[in-house]
Design a protein around this motif. Structure first.
Motif, PDB file in Angstrom:
ATOM      1  N   TYR A 266       2.701   6.183 -14.328  1.00  0.00           N
ATOM      2  CA  TYR A 266       2.530   5.185 -13.262  1.00  0.00           C
ATOM      3  C   TYR A 266       1.428   4.187 -13.596  1.00  0.00           C
ATOM      4  CZ  TYR A 266       5.251   8.355 -10.230  1.00  0.00           C
ATOM      5  OH  TYR A 266       6.222   9.157  -9.689  1.00  0.00           O
ATOM      6  N   VAL A 267       0.493   4.585 -14.440  1.00  0.00           N
ATOM      7  CA  VAL A 267      -0.707   3.771 -14.667  1.00  0.00           C
ATOM      8  C   VAL A 267      -0.414   2.320 -15.089  1.00  0.00           C
ATOM      9  CG1 VAL A 267      -2.744   3.508 -16.140  1.00  0.00           C
ATOM     10  CG2 VAL A 267      -2.288   5.680 -15.038  1.00  0.00           C
TER      11      VAL A 267
ATOM     12  N   VAL B 237     -14.562  -9.878  -3.152  1.00  0.00           N
ATOM     13  CA  VAL B 237     -14.536 -10.382  -1.769  1.00  0.00           C
ATOM     14  C   VAL B 237     -13.100 -10.618  -1.316  1.00  0.00           C
ATOM     15  CG1 VAL B 237     -15.196 -12.284  -0.251  1.00  0.00           C
ATOM     16  CG2 VAL B 237     -16.825 -11.406  -1.934  1.00  0.00           C
ATOM     17  N   TYR B 238     -12.313 -11.321  -2.121  1.00  0.00           N
ATOM     18  CA  TYR B 238     -10.923 -11.605  -1.758  1.00  0.00           C
ATOM     19  C   TYR B 238     -10.140 -10.310  -1.543  1.00  0.00           C
ATOM     20  CZ  TYR B 238     -11.812 -16.361  -3.528  1.00  0.00           C
ATOM     21  OH  TYR B 238     -12.315 -17.607  -3.748  1.00  0.00           O
ATOM     22  N   THR B 239     -10.347  -9.362  -2.447  1.00  0.00           N
ATOM     23  CA  THR B 239      -9.549  -8.137  -2.386  1.00  0.00           C
ATOM     24  C   THR B 239      -9.921  -7.306  -1.166  1.00  0.00           C
ATOM     25  OG1 THR B 239      -9.429  -8.112  -4.791  1.00  0.00           O
ATOM     26  CG2 THR B 239      -8.860  -6.093  -3.666  1.00  0.00           C
TER      27      THR B 239
ATOM     28  N   TYR C 259      -1.267  -0.723  -2.403  1.00  0.00           N
ATOM     29  CA  TYR C 259      -0.321  -1.822  -2.623  1.00  0.00           C
ATOM     30  C   TYR C 259      -1.012  -3.177  -2.488  1.00  0.00           C
ATOM     31  CZ  TYR C 259       4.050   0.847  -2.609  1.00  0.00           C
ATOM     32  OH  TYR C 259       5.092   1.679  -2.929  1.00  0.00           O
ATOM     33  N   CYS C 260      -1.662  -3.378  -1.331  1.00  0.00           N
ATOM     34  CA  CYS C 260      -2.255  -4.694  -1.051  1.00  0.00           C
ATOM     35  C   CYS C 260      -3.433  -4.943  -1.981  1.00  0.00           C
ATOM     36  CB  CYS C 260      -2.735  -4.780   0.391  1.00  0.00           C
ATOM     37  SG  CYS C 260      -1.422  -4.584   1.579  1.00  0.00           S
ATOM     38  N   GLY C 261      -4.282  -3.920  -2.145  1.00  0.00           N
ATOM     39  CA  GLY C 261      -5.483  -4.089  -2.945  1.00  0.00           C
ATOM     40  C   GLY C 261      -5.150  -4.450  -4.381  1.00  0.00           C
ATOM     41  N   VAL C 262      -4.229  -3.703  -4.984  1.00  0.00           N
ATOM     42  CA  VAL C 262      -3.889  -3.957  -6.376  1.00  0.00           C
ATOM     43  C   VAL C 262      -3.192  -5.321  -6.510  1.00  0.00           C
ATOM     44  CG1 VAL C 262      -2.471  -3.173  -8.298  1.00  0.00           C
ATOM     45  CG2 VAL C 262      -3.826  -1.534  -7.016  1.00  0.00           C
ATOM     46  N   ALA C 263      -2.304  -5.622  -5.561  1.00  0.00           N
ATOM     47  CA  ALA C 263      -1.610  -6.914  -5.632  1.00  0.00           C
ATOM     48  C   ALA C 263      -2.614  -8.059  -5.589  1.00  0.00           C
ATOM     49  CB  ALA C 263      -0.617  -7.043  -4.486  1.00  0.00           C
ATOM     50  N   ARG C 264      -3.613  -7.946  -4.730  1.00  0.00           N
ATOM     51  CA  ARG C 264      -4.587  -9.030  -4.614  1.00  0.00           C
ATOM     52  C   ARG C 264      -5.509  -9.085  -5.825  1.00  0.00           C
ATOM     53  NH1 ARG C 264      -4.593 -11.637   0.149  1.00  0.00           N
ATOM     54  NH2 ARG C 264      -3.161 -10.706   1.631  1.00  0.00           N
TER      55      ARG C 264
ATOM     56  N   ALA D  84     -10.116  -1.642 -14.814  1.00  0.00           N
ATOM     57  CA  ALA D  84     -10.651  -0.381 -14.310  1.00  0.00           C
ATOM     58  C   ALA D  84     -10.561  -0.246 -12.780  1.00  0.00           C
ATOM     59  CB  ALA D  84     -12.083  -0.191 -14.792  1.00  0.00           C
ATOM     60  N   PRO D  85     -10.960  -1.263 -11.989  1.00  0.00           N
ATOM     61  CA  PRO D  85     -10.921  -1.056 -10.535  1.00  0.00           C
ATOM     62  C   PRO D  85      -9.530  -0.740  -9.989  1.00  0.00           C
ATOM     63  CG  PRO D  85     -12.209  -2.995 -11.056  1.00  0.00           C
ATOM     64  CD  PRO D  85     -11.560  -2.566 -12.323  1.00  0.00           C
ATOM     65  N   ALA D  86      -8.502  -1.450 -10.470  1.00  0.00           N
ATOM     66  CA  ALA D  86      -7.154  -1.220  -9.953  1.00  0.00           C
ATOM     67  C   ALA D  86      -6.660   0.175 -10.314  1.00  0.00           C
ATOM     68  CB  ALA D  86      -6.195  -2.288 -10.489  1.00  0.00           C
TER      69      ALA D  86
END
Lengths: 332, 306
Positions: free
Chosen positions: A146-147, B86-88, B208-213, B282-284
């Motif tokens: 998934y990563v 900030v945006y995320t 979902y939202c966090g990674v997309a942003r 790394a964060p995502a």
């Protein structure tokens, strides 16, 4: 996407009791009174819905209203309503232009090859993952595959540029070490689709197994038990239990994909486009971005967009119709 | 496979062979998935000369963190990193909240629900496209406005649907009836009952939202002109995802260029690219790892509807 058959489940809940009961609708009186009563009863729900509705109005419906510039000659000073009507001029311009055929073909071929290569992969992976007997290993595999889905498109394409660089990319180092000729992959038109599609599969095939894994997990274990009693081996269980169960959901995904055969993954194509691969990488989405925002051809590109939208919609409807006639699965 | 015999039923030789091949197949897949990631990580901590010479293949060569030191000295990169955070964070918070409100409302019965459902699903099939959206958003004052990074795409049909399905299956209608008897209204019920019961789906929506942003570069490319407002991915694009990218794009202005050793920067440019990829990805990936346990569960519930 999967929940296109709306409300299958929403009706079953919450219908029990509460003030929504039929008696509320029985009130005599004008429609206005009924409306007032409905508002009185449901206003809190509408308040909760308000931000959602506002977002769709602002970011989906207002742009739809703005689509009319496809039939106008949009000038910024005159605004959307003030610009002159020109009918289908922009559409005919597009079809008459030198690029239109190339753009449509590039987009179509990228999507068709993409579908052919990436569609079966998650299904095969899901079936094989489901067969793994060591629970810990299975869990680990799932976590790892998934990563790549969480890597951004910019990074994905950046890694392609780095690894495939003709000077010091690892791939070309390996090729020259083996005595081959260094290849400038990102400039070669012949490599564009291969790189585009294979990097897509690397990134998203693992993630796309989720839906199929979920379907396989939902299969009644007794089926497998019964098959084992009858002496079926793993290959037979896959052929006669797993695959038939996966077909409906796979058909649904296929129908949905057919509705985007002229759609563009603009983000990625834009990043991968170089002066060298232009003859292949120039797809509709990138062209719209470059001409629309780069050269301020607003009406012309809006017309192209509208054309694509209509074609996509007709395709999905037709495929859906065929699927309903031929098989049992359809979106609606 | 000695262990596979232990699972009770005696297995045929064919099945044992199948399991062995399957394990080998997955080991190969794992290597294919992990090797590129591993290569980026080891290149980011290797000696720049070794990276340029293509000597880094399986293990770091001449361990060095100079690349990371370099990118953390780049104001441009740090500011865009801050912008992205900030945006995320705001964007995800707003998205999840709005989606949950909408999903709860859609899980109730009310007059006009069918129309609202149609109104929402319709947008999946017809959209204005890039140019009309751009013109409308511009007239809404969102051009070159950081707000655009938060409000654009605040709700998606797909997220609304999985959240609605989750609420339908996990918050029984009887609970609401009971709450009404106790004098609760929809607002109280939503905050006091629905939200606390929806941890799993909110975790999924957050990812979902966090990674997309976090990963989005296109919105900024279209709407943001002011370089001070750009998110990380757009800057990253200049650093890694173009043919003639150099680490020089990390350096703000020519003045500063003189004071720093240009040659050293060029030498480190290659490693700096790997470092910026690691730092931005790394964060995502970590968000996914942290939320993973909710994730698989929640996604399954969402996709297994009906």
């Amino acid at each position: 996407m999967r929940s296109l058959a709306p409300d299958a489940s929403s009706d079953r809940t919450s219908s029990g009791g509460d003030r929504n009961s039929v008696t509320a609708y029985n009130s005599k009186g004008a429609p206005w009174n009924r409306f007032k009563r409905a508002i009185e009863r449901d206003w809190q729900i509408w308040v909760l819905l308000l931000p959602t509705i506002a977002a769709f109005v602002l970011f989906s419906y207002l742009p739809l209203y703005g689509v009319q510039i496809a039939f106008r000659d949009y000038k910024a000073v005159q605004g959307i309503l003030g610009s002159k009507w020109v009918g289908f001029k922009h559409f005919t311009d597009f079809f008459a232009s030198y690029y239109s055929l190339r753009l449509v073909l590039n987009t179509l071929l990228l999507n068709i090859f993409g579908l052919i290569w990436s569609f079966p992969v998650p299904i095969i992976l899901a079936i094989l993952l489901n067969q793994l007997v060591f629970a810990k290993f299975k869990k680990f595999v799932q976590t790892v595959i998934y990563v790549p889905h969480f890597i951004s498109t910019v990074v994905m394409v950046g890694v392609l540029y780095l690894f495939l660089s003709p000077g010091n990319g690892i791939v070309n180092k390996a090729i020259t070490a083996l005595g081959g000729q260094s290849v400038f992959f990102m400039m070669e038109p012949g490599w564009f689709r291969t790189l585009f599609i294979s990097s897509d599969i690397w990134q998203h095939a693992g993630w796309s197994t989720i839906l199929f894994i979920a379907t396989l997990t939902g299969i009644d274990p007794e089926l497998y038990e019964a098959a084992s009693v009858d002496g079926a081996n793993k290959r037979q269980k896959i052929l006669y239990i797993d695959i038939p169960h996966l077909i409906p959901i796979a058909v649904m995904m296929l129908i949905l994909s057919c509705g985007s055969m002229l759609a563009s993954n603009t983000d990625k194509a834009l990043l991968m486009q170089t002066s060298g691969n232009m003859p292949v990488s120039d797809i509709i989405g990138v062209y719209v971005y470059n001409m629309g925002l780069g050269k301020a051809q607003f009406s012309y590109t809006a017309a192209i967009n509208l054309f694509i939208n209509v074609v996509n919609f007709i395709t999905i409807m037709m495929v859906n119709w065929v699927a309903r006639r031929v098989g049992t699965t359809s979106l609606f | 496979m000695g262990t596979s015999v232990k699972i009770g039923r005696r297995m045929s030789t064919g099945d044992v062979l199948f399991d062995m091949c399957n394990v080998i197949f997955w080991v190969i897949i794992l290597l294919l998935v992990m090797y590129p990631l591993w290569l980026v990580i080891i290149a980011s901590v290797s000696d720049p000369d070794a990276v340029l010479a293509g000597k880094v293949t399986f293990w770091p060569v001449g361990f060095s963190l100079s690349g990371y030191v370099g990118i953390f000295q780049s104001d441009q990169l740090l500011r865009s990193y801050f912008n992205s955070i900030v945006y995320t964070v705001t964007g995800t918070f707003v998205s999840v909240f709005v989606t949950m409100m909408g999903a709860y409302a859609l899980s109730r019965n009310f007059a006009g629900k069918g129309a609202v459902n149609f109104f929402i699903i319709f947008t999946m099939f017809f959209n204005g496209g890039l140019i009309p959206s751009y013109l409308i958003n511009k007239s809404l004052g969102l051009n070159n406005n950081p707000l655009v990074m938060i409000v654009l795409g605040v709700v998606s049909v797909w997220n609304l649907m999985i959240a609605r399905t989750y609420i339908n299956t996990n918050v029984p209608g009887e609970l609401y009836d009971a709450a009404v008897t106790d004098g609760a209204n929809h607002f109280v019920f939503f905050f006091k009952v629905v939200l606390p019961l929806s941890g799993t789906i909110m975790a999924v929506l957050c990812v979902y939202c966090g990674v997309a942003r976090w990963n989005d570069y296109f919105t900024a490319l279209v709407y943001i002109r002011d370089r001070k407002l750009l998110p990380l991915q757009t800057i990253l694009r200049e650093i890694v995802a173009s043919l003639n990218s150099t680490a020089a794009s990390m350096i703000e202005d020519a003045d500063k260029m003189d004071t720093i050793n240009v040659a050293a920067i060029k030498r480190q440019a290659e490693v700096a690219k790997y470092c910026s990829i690691v730092v931005s990805t790394a964060p995502a990936v970590m968000l996914y790892m942290f939320m993973q346990k909710y994730f698989v569960k929640g996604v399954l519930i969402g996709s297994l509807k009906g």
